[in-house]
Enzyme design. Structure first.
Site, PDB file in Angstrom:
ATOM      1  N   ARG A 143      14.041  -2.179  -9.720  1.00  0.00           N
ATOM      2  CA  ARG A 143      12.760  -2.857 -10.011  1.00  0.00           C
ATOM      3  C   ARG A 143      12.918  -4.156 -10.814  1.00  0.00           C
ATOM      4  O   ARG A 143      12.192  -5.112 -10.549  1.00  0.00           O
ATOM      5  CB  ARG A 143      11.835  -1.907 -10.775  1.00  0.00           C
ATOM      6  CG  ARG A 143      11.436  -0.691  -9.935  1.00  0.00           C
ATOM      7  CD  ARG A 143      10.345   0.104 -10.624  1.00  0.00           C
ATOM      8  NE  ARG A 143       9.979   1.295  -9.875  1.00  0.00           N
ATOM      9  CZ  ARG A 143       8.989   2.111 -10.231  1.00  0.00           C
ATOM     10  NH1 ARG A 143       8.279   1.861 -11.309  1.00  0.00           N
ATOM     11  NH2 ARG A 143       8.705   3.177  -9.497  1.00  0.00           N
ATOM     12  N   ASP A 216       7.044  -1.810 -14.681  1.00  0.00           N
ATOM     13  CA  ASP A 216       8.088  -2.572 -13.981  1.00  0.00           C
ATOM     14  C   ASP A 216       7.850  -2.652 -12.469  1.00  0.00           C
ATOM     15  O   ASP A 216       8.644  -3.250 -11.737  1.00  0.00           O
ATOM     16  CB  ASP A 216       9.487  -2.014 -14.298  1.00  0.00           C
ATOM     17  CG  ASP A 216       9.618  -0.537 -13.947  1.00  0.00           C
ATOM     18  OD1 ASP A 216       8.672   0.024 -13.349  1.00  0.00           O
ATOM     19  OD2 ASP A 216      10.656   0.061 -14.271  1.00  0.00           O
ATOM     20  N   ASP A 217       6.747  -2.057 -11.985  1.00  0.00           N
ATOM     21  CA  ASP A 217       6.400  -2.254 -10.571  1.00  0.00           C
ATOM     22  C   ASP A 217       5.174  -3.164 -10.454  1.00  0.00           C
ATOM     23  O   ASP A 217       4.459  -3.143  -9.454  1.00  0.00           O
ATOM     24  CB  ASP A 217       6.185  -0.917  -9.827  1.00  0.00           C
ATOM     25  CG  ASP A 217       5.242   0.023 -10.550  1.00  0.00           C
ATOM     26  OD1 ASP A 217       4.687  -0.389 -11.596  1.00  0.00           O
ATOM     27  OD2 ASP A 217       5.056   1.161 -10.088  1.00  0.00           O
ATOM     28  N   ASP A 303      -1.254   5.306 -21.687  1.00  0.00           N
ATOM     29  CA  ASP A 303      -2.430   4.452 -21.463  1.00  0.00           C
ATOM     30  C   ASP A 303      -3.722   5.174 -21.872  1.00  0.00           C
ATOM     31  O   ASP A 303      -4.668   4.539 -22.379  1.00  0.00           O
ATOM     32  CB  ASP A 303      -2.508   3.950 -20.004  1.00  0.00           C
ATOM     33  CG  ASP A 303      -2.335   5.040 -18.971  1.00  0.00           C
ATOM     34  OD1 ASP A 303      -2.165   6.215 -19.344  1.00  0.00           O
ATOM     35  OD2 ASP A 303      -2.380   4.717 -17.764  1.00  0.00           O
ATOM     36  N   HIS A 327      -1.059   0.252  -8.287  1.00  0.00           N
ATOM     37  CA  HIS A 327      -0.902   0.829  -6.939  1.00  0.00           C
ATOM     38  C   HIS A 327      -1.788   2.058  -6.750  1.00  0.00           C
ATOM     39  O   HIS A 327      -1.707   2.728  -5.728  1.00  0.00           O
ATOM     40  CB  HIS A 327       0.566   1.136  -6.614  1.00  0.00           C
ATOM     41  CG  HIS A 327       1.237   2.038  -7.603  1.00  0.00           C
ATOM     42  ND1 HIS A 327       0.908   3.357  -7.751  1.00  0.00           N
ATOM     43  CD2 HIS A 327       2.217   1.786  -8.501  1.00  0.00           C
ATOM     44  CE1 HIS A 327       1.664   3.889  -8.688  1.00  0.00           C
ATOM     45  NE2 HIS A 327       2.466   2.954  -9.180  1.00  0.00           N
TER      46      HIS A 327
HETATM   47  N1  UDP Z   1       9.128   5.085 -16.389  1.00  0.00           N
HETATM   48  C1  UDP Z   1       9.840   5.398 -17.509  1.00  0.00           C
HETATM   49  N2  UDP Z   1      10.668   6.503 -17.470  1.00  0.00           N
HETATM   50  C2  UDP Z   1      10.792   7.260 -16.361  1.00  0.00           C
HETATM   51  C3  UDP Z   1      10.049   6.938 -15.214  1.00  0.00           C
HETATM   52  C4  UDP Z   1       9.209   5.837 -15.261  1.00  0.00           C
HETATM   53  O1  UDP Z   1       9.740   4.711 -18.510  1.00  0.00           O
HETATM   54  O2  UDP Z   1      11.563   8.204 -16.385  1.00  0.00           O
HETATM   55  C5  UDP Z   1       8.276   3.898 -16.413  1.00  0.00           C
HETATM   56  C6  UDP Z   1       8.514   3.005 -15.214  1.00  0.00           C
HETATM   57  O3  UDP Z   1       9.552   2.132 -15.471  1.00  0.00           O
HETATM   58  C7  UDP Z   1       7.174   2.324 -15.066  1.00  0.00           C
HETATM   59  C8  UDP Z   1       6.200   3.368 -15.576  1.00  0.00           C
HETATM   60  O4  UDP Z   1       6.946   4.292 -16.353  1.00  0.00           O
HETATM   61  O5  UDP Z   1       7.090   1.162 -15.834  1.00  0.00           O
HETATM   62  C9  UDP Z   1       5.501   4.107 -14.459  1.00  0.00           C
HETATM   63  O6  UDP Z   1       6.449   4.724 -13.641  1.00  0.00           O
HETATM   64  P1  UDP Z   1       6.294   4.824 -12.054  1.00  0.00           P
HETATM   65  O7  UDP Z   1       5.832   3.507 -11.530  1.00  0.00           O
HETATM   66  O8  UDP Z   1       7.574   5.339 -11.528  1.00  0.00           O
HETATM   67  O9  UDP Z   1       5.206   5.959 -11.864  1.00  0.00           O
HETATM   68  P2  UDP Z   1       3.605   5.894 -11.815  1.00  0.00           P
HETATM   69  O10 UDP Z   1       3.170   6.384 -13.164  1.00  0.00           O
HETATM   70  O11 UDP Z   1       3.198   4.490 -11.571  1.00  0.00           O
HETATM   71  O12 UDP Z   1       3.273   6.799 -10.718  1.00  0.00           O
HETATM   72 MN    MN Z   2       4.073   2.800 -10.758  1.00  0.00          MN
END
Ligand code: UDP
Ligand code: MN
Length: 387
Positions: A143, A216-217, A303, A327
């Site tokens: 990423r 980071d996405d 959050d 997303h």
């Molecule tokens: N993240 C983290 N540790 C982890 C997995 C994810 O700090 O083990 C961070 C990741 O880098 C991103 C955020 O948490 O900035 C959200 O992760 P992700 O996009 O994979 O999942 P989402 O919550 O969006 O489904």
């Molecule tokens: Mn994400």
């Protein structure tokens, strides 16, 4: 003379009668319209009183990947609410009053915006912003590379990456902007709150007027971020972002488990910004690592904890900025004519289906997230954009 008098009197009487008739007709019209308007308003209020969206218990509209079972109350503790049902603790009248109060508060928020934008405020530049990006060791290659190739080039000095390991290679690539938080490398609530605490404390240490957090996405449209923040005065309290649920989140009040607490929060995956003025007010509650303890208390992710601190404890409202996108929204519905006016974008994959911007550009093999192509659309002169 008398005959003339009589004719005159008859004429006056008929005039008076006509005027009276007109008045009566007018009154009837006004009454009818008032009635109509009232019933229309009542119908509207009826809709609001029984909202289209159900009261939300927990977190159903976003993938609760970091919501652990430890949010649930221990067995045997009566929380006064059957799962998925309204607790009925507030009767309709009280609900309406609360709604009206909230409406009023939102109006005041709007007024705050208007006043803030009408008064002279310091001009905002990129250098006024502390941008923190949450990441983890497993995502540096997958990423961070994309961020480093795209929007980071426009905000190298202002952007810092918060991760969970030392990584010499990426320390170099980020120009020394990789922070090892020593938080654990996992996606659970504790680890996420630990990183958010670190991001917040780093902002406090900086002298910046704004703190903006991103995942980071995210792709951050740096120019629009500056333009958007310029609309708000950092000397006032601002919590800017976008919720991912359609009604305020309702959580258990752990100090009195028969009660509920409800508040809005900006979804972390879309990014959010906080003014220095608000950040300073958060210090007694969340500064010096205390953010983690608040997350521990409510047992919800970073959050949500942020929304709880700002909306529930500090009683400051989230201001919704529609230009932030996570997303959790379908990227294909974004208006591709207004990409330059959006602040943040994201991408994700559900099974084999990609949730990405519907834009042309580089081949999807080279750019599966479409964020390189987005960068090319915004900045066509970049070398890798020439196909
Ligand atoms: N993240 C983290 N540790 C982890 C997995 C994810 O700090 O083990 C961070 C990741 O880098 C991103 C955020 O948490 O900035 C959200 O992760 P992700 O996009 O994979 O999942 P989402 O919550 O969006 O489904
Ligand atoms: Mn994400």
């Amino acid at each position: 003379m008398r005959a003339q008098d009589r004719t005159m009197r008859v004429k006056i009487r008929s005039l008076v009668q006509q005027v009276a008739l007109a008045c009566a007709a007018l009154t009837v019209c006004v009454l009818v319209f008032q009635n109509l308007a009232h019933s229309v308003r009542e119908a509207g209020e009826g809709e609001r009183a029984s909202p289209t969206f159900p009261v939300i218990h927990g977190w159903p509209e976003r993938a609760p990947r970091s919501l652990n079972r430890d949010y649930e109350l221990p067995a045997g503790v009566d929380n006064g609410v059957a799962a998925g049902e309204d607790d009925g603790s507030h009767d309709e009248g009280a609900g309406m009053e609360e709604e009206e109060e909230e409406e009023e508060e939102r109006r005041r928020g709007l007024l705050n915006t208007l006043v803030a934008t009408a008064t002279t405020k310091p001009a905002t530049t990129l250098d006024d912003i502390f941008i923190s990006v949450k990441t983890t060791k497993g995502f540096h290659k997958t990423r961070l590379d994309l961020i480093l190739k795209t929007w980071f080039t426009l905000a190298r000095q202002q952007t810092w990456f918060f991760t969970d390991t030392d990584d010499e290679d990426y320390q170099k690539k980020t120009g020394g902007h990789l922070v090892n938080t020593n938080c654990s490398a996992s996606h659970n609530r504790r680890a996420l709150c630990c990183k958010m605490a670190s991001e917040f404390d780093a902002f406090l240490q900086s002298d910046k007027r704004w703190w903006c957090h991103f995942d980071d996405d995210n792709y951050v449209n740096v120019l629009q971020l500056v333009r958007s923040l310029a609309e708000y005065d950092p000397l006032l309290d601002w919590y800017l972002g976008k919720p991912s649920i359609r009604a305020p989140l309702e959580i258990i009040n752990r100090d009195n488990v028969s009660q509920r607490i409800s508040f809005w929060f900006a979804t972390g995956g879309a990014g959010f910004c906080i003014s220095r003025s608000l950040g300073l007010k958060m210090i007694p509650i969340a500064g010096g690592g205390k953010f983690i303890s608040v997350g521990e208390k409510i047992r919800l992710p970073d959050d949500v904890t942020m929304g709880y601190i700002i909306e529930h404890i500090l009683r400051k409202k989230l201001t919704v900025v529609d230009e932030f996108h996570s997303h959790l929204e379908p990227m294909r519905f974004l208006n591709t004519d207004s990409l330059a006016r959006q602040v943040s974008f994201s991408y994700s994959q559900y099974g084999s289906e990609m949730n990405v911007l519907p834009i042309d550009g580089l081949q999807s093999r080279l750019d599966p997230t479409r964020l390189l192509s987005l960068h090319c659309l915004l900045f066509p002169s970049i070398s890798y954009c020439a196909t």
